[in-house]
Design a protein around this motif. Structure first.
Motif, PDB file in Angstrom:
ATOM      1  N   ASP A 181       0.899  -1.032  -0.289  1.00 57.96           N
ATOM      2  CA  ASP A 181       0.585   0.030  -0.063  1.00 57.96           C
ATOM      3  C   ASP A 181       1.070   1.528   0.177  1.00 57.96           C
ATOM      4  OD1 ASP A 181      -2.216  -1.899   0.069  1.00 57.96           O
ATOM      5  OD2 ASP A 181      -2.454  -1.697   2.414  1.00 57.96           O
ATOM      6  N   LEU A 182       1.480   1.144   0.641  1.00 57.04           N
ATOM      7  CA  LEU A 182       3.140   2.616   0.496  1.00 57.04           C
ATOM      8  C   LEU A 182       3.280   2.662  -0.445  1.00 57.04           C
ATOM      9  CD1 LEU A 182       4.440   2.268   4.831  1.00 57.04           C
ATOM     10  CD2 LEU A 182       2.627   3.575   3.440  1.00 57.04           C
ATOM     11  N   THR A 183       3.715   1.938  -0.731  1.00 53.84           N
ATOM     12  CA  THR A 183       4.606   2.145  -2.571  1.00 53.84           C
ATOM     13  C   THR A 183       3.551   2.202  -3.341  1.00 53.84           C
ATOM     14  OG1 THR A 183       6.042  -0.182  -1.719  1.00 53.84           O
ATOM     15  CG2 THR A 183       5.176   0.546  -4.089  1.00 53.84           C
ATOM     16  N   CYS A 220      -4.027   5.116  -6.162  1.00 57.88           N
ATOM     17  CA  CYS A 220      -4.243   4.183  -4.630  1.00 57.88           C
ATOM     18  C   CYS A 220      -5.574   4.562  -4.417  1.00 57.88           C
ATOM     19  CB  CYS A 220      -3.115   4.294  -3.918  1.00 57.88           C
ATOM     20  SG  CYS A 220      -3.042   4.002  -1.964  1.00 57.88           S
ATOM     21  N   HIS A 221      -6.444   5.702  -4.166  1.00 57.63           N
ATOM     22  CA  HIS A 221      -7.169   5.954  -3.462  1.00 57.63           C
ATOM     23  C   HIS A 221      -8.804   5.188  -4.166  1.00 57.63           C
ATOM     24  CE1 HIS A 221      -9.933   8.834  -1.763  1.00 57.63           C
ATOM     25  NE2 HIS A 221     -10.929   8.906  -2.781  1.00 57.63           N
ATOM     26  N   ALA A 222      -8.691   5.577  -5.747  1.00 52.92           N
ATOM     27  CA  ALA A 222      -9.293   5.315  -7.108  1.00 52.92           C
ATOM     28  C   ALA A 222      -9.662   2.826  -6.472  1.00 52.92           C
ATOM     29  CB  ALA A 222      -8.819   4.962  -8.453  1.00 52.92           C
ATOM     30  N   LEU A 223      -8.450   3.086  -5.917  1.00 51.41           N
ATOM     31  CA  LEU A 223      -9.105   1.335  -5.350  1.00 51.41           C
ATOM     32  C   LEU A 223      -9.090   1.648  -3.986  1.00 51.41           C
ATOM     33  CD1 LEU A 223      -5.350   0.053  -6.259  1.00 51.41           C
ATOM     34  CD2 LEU A 223      -6.805  -0.561  -7.709  1.00 51.41           C
ATOM     35  N   GLY A 224      -9.529   2.411  -3.668  1.00 52.00           N
ATOM     36  CA  GLY A 224     -10.637   2.528  -1.984  1.00 52.00           C
ATOM     37  C   GLY A 224      -9.358   1.631  -1.172  1.00 52.00           C
ATOM     38  N   ILE A 225      -8.134   2.269  -1.159  1.00 48.31           N
ATOM     39  CA  ILE A 225      -7.827   2.319   0.046  1.00 48.31           C
ATOM     40  C   ILE A 225      -7.155   3.972   1.113  1.00 48.31           C
ATOM     41  CG2 ILE A 225      -4.855   2.462   0.567  1.00 48.31           C
ATOM     42  CD1 ILE A 225      -4.245   0.562  -1.738  1.00 48.31           C
ATOM     43  N   SER A 226      -7.520   3.933   1.786  1.00 50.63           N
ATOM     44  CA  SER A 226      -7.101   5.331   2.740  1.00 50.63           C
ATOM     45  C   SER A 226      -5.623   6.171   2.326  1.00 50.63           C
ATOM     46  CB  SER A 226      -7.961   5.472   3.875  1.00 50.63           C
ATOM     47  OG  SER A 226      -7.552   6.253   4.508  1.00 50.63           O
ATOM     48  N   THR A 227      -6.037   6.989   1.459  1.00 49.09           N
ATOM     49  CA  THR A 227      -4.712   7.586   1.741  1.00 49.09           C
ATOM     50  C   THR A 227      -4.466   8.617   2.771  1.00 49.09           C
ATOM     51  OG1 THR A 227      -5.976   9.372   0.263  1.00 49.09           O
ATOM     52  CG2 THR A 227      -4.596   8.112  -0.895  1.00 49.09           C
ATOM     53  N   ARG A 228      -5.236   8.946   3.718  1.00 44.80           N
ATOM     54  CA  ARG A 228      -5.440   9.904   5.297  1.00 44.80           C
ATOM     55  C   ARG A 228      -4.618   8.671   5.902  1.00 44.80           C
ATOM     56  NH1 ARG A 228      -7.267  14.597   5.666  1.00 44.80           N
ATOM     57  NH2 ARG A 228      -8.287  15.394   4.510  1.00 44.80           N
ATOM     58  N   ARG A 229      -4.535   7.404   5.828  1.00 43.58           N
ATOM     59  CA  ARG A 229      -4.067   6.545   6.632  1.00 43.58           C
ATOM     60  C   ARG A 229      -3.190   6.563   6.525  1.00 43.58           C
ATOM     61  NH1 ARG A 229      -8.879   1.952   7.954  1.00 43.58           N
ATOM     62  NH2 ARG A 229     -10.668   3.355   8.444  1.00 43.58           N
ATOM     63  N   LEU A 230      -2.647   5.912   5.266  1.00 41.89           N
ATOM     64  CA  LEU A 230      -1.062   5.659   5.375  1.00 41.89           C
ATOM     65  C   LEU A 230      -0.934   6.913   5.100  1.00 41.89           C
ATOM     66  CD1 LEU A 230      -1.684   3.959   1.547  1.00 41.89           C
ATOM     67  CD2 LEU A 230      -0.874   3.075   3.122  1.00 41.89           C
ATOM     68  N   GLN A 231      -1.087   8.388   4.846  1.00 41.53           N
ATOM     69  CA  GLN A 231      -0.057   9.383   5.485  1.00 41.53           C
ATOM     70  C   GLN A 231       0.024   9.001   6.840  1.00 41.53           C
ATOM     71  OE1 GLN A 231      -2.011  13.104   3.926  1.00 41.53           O
ATOM     72  NE2 GLN A 231      -1.092  12.575   2.466  1.00 41.53           N
TER      73      GLN A 231
END
Length: 329
Positions: free
Chosen positions: A161-163, A172-183
């Motif tokens: 996810d980080l990569t 990444c956001h389009a795939l439903g992964i929360s970019t805020r959580r990764l940040q």
């Protein structure tokens, strides 16, 4: 130092002292964690954020000393406070993130300096600023090792996810992964890594260990999976060399670890097989006589009316080699 020393003497003599062994172990652990995290920091472009968090933990460490709790707890609390404050200011006001980083980092670092100046202590709190790797106790080593293990496990679990976030946050956001959580995860890891590295090089030089290994590996490979292996290998090697050199010349250990990393970076910057300055200058010189592209200063400029489709395609390919070929795992 005697002139009759052999290579084995140079290597084995420092290991007779427990404080040197603890220093080596602590520095290698911290350098590996910093190097792994630095791969993502370099790609995301968060060098300034690393600088901010590493300096912002200073008041937490001083307060931890006053209260009598482990330094790591105070540093971690203020690291989290710093990243939350930076995020809050940049997302809830017109102030941009770089300005928010500057405000929070400088304010908390200055608060730490004030606390040091007014705190009566028999301990030299300046070690927090400049590091005290040779003074690491067994308890400190266990604590640093535990924190580093937690950090490496978290990074390994979220590496894909980080990569993806580092290369294409929109995808990444389009795939439903929360970019805020990764940040938030990256920021939390920054705080944790700053705590681990604090005793090695101090708050001032932590940022160097967070940036240099990733930047060096980036010049040596076009694949991110290899970058994650090269960066910690280089960082750990530089840590060992720095500690040994500091022992034999009786100089600041933390500073020499960072200096060794810096020297290694400049060697790679000059001599990297694909992205080194020497290779680029050599290939550019060859092109002058065969291509319509002419050199102006340090940049290539296409002469009006002389550029062919082939030369433009080659230029575009070269331009993309830096990032485009660095592929995620």
């Amino acid at each position: 130092m005697s002139g009759d020393l052999t290579f084995l003497d140079l290597v084995l003599e420092p290991l007779q002292y427990e404080f040197v062994v603890r220093a080596l172990a602590t520095t290698v652990i911290a350098s590996i964690l910093c190097a792994v995290l630095s791969c993502w920091l370099v790609l995301v472009g968060w060098s300034l954020m690393g600088d901010a968090v590493s300096h912002a933990v200073l008041p937490g460490v001083v307060l931890a000393y006053v209260i009598g709790i482990p330094f790591a707890i105070g540093a971690l609390v203020f690291g989290v406070i710093a990243v939350v404050a930076i995020g809050a200011i940049s997302t809830t006001s017109r102030v941009k993130e770089d300005a928010a980083i500057g405000i929070v980092f400088s304010t908390l670092f200055a608060l730490g300096l004030v606390l040091i100046s007014v705190t009566p202590s028999q301990t030299d709190l300046n070690h927090i600023i400049f590091g005290n790797i040779l003074g690491v106790s067994t308890t400190d080593l266990i604590q640093i090792g535990g924190l580093a293990a937690i950090g490496l496990v978290l990074l390994f679990m979220k590496r894909r996810d980080l990569t993806l976030y580092a290369f294409d946050p929109i995808h990444c956001h389009a795939l439903g992964i929360s970019t805020r959580r990764l940040q938030a995860l990256l920021l939390g890891m920054l705080a944790l890594t700053a705590v681990v590295s604090l005793q090695v090089v101090g708050v001032i030089l932590v940022v160097a260990m967070l940036i240099i290994p990733g930047a060096t590996a980036y010049l040596l490979t076009d694949r991110f999976s290899r970058m994650l292996l090269i960066a910690p290998a280089i960082s750990a090697t530089c840590a060992v060399v720095g500690i040994y050199v500091s022992y034999w010349i009786d100089a600041a250990s933390g500073g020499l670890v960072v200096v060794t990393q810096g020297v290694f970076f400049f060697l790679v910057y000059l001599l990297s097989p694909r992205h080194g300055l020497v290779v680029k200058l050599t290939s550019s010189t060859r092109r002058i006589g065969t291509s319509p592209v002419i050199a102006e200063g340090s940049e290539w400029v296409v002469a009006p009316g002389e550029a062919s489709a082939t030369s433009l395609a080659e230029s575009a390919t070269q331009h993309q080699e830096g990032w485009g070929d660095t592929r995620p795992v």
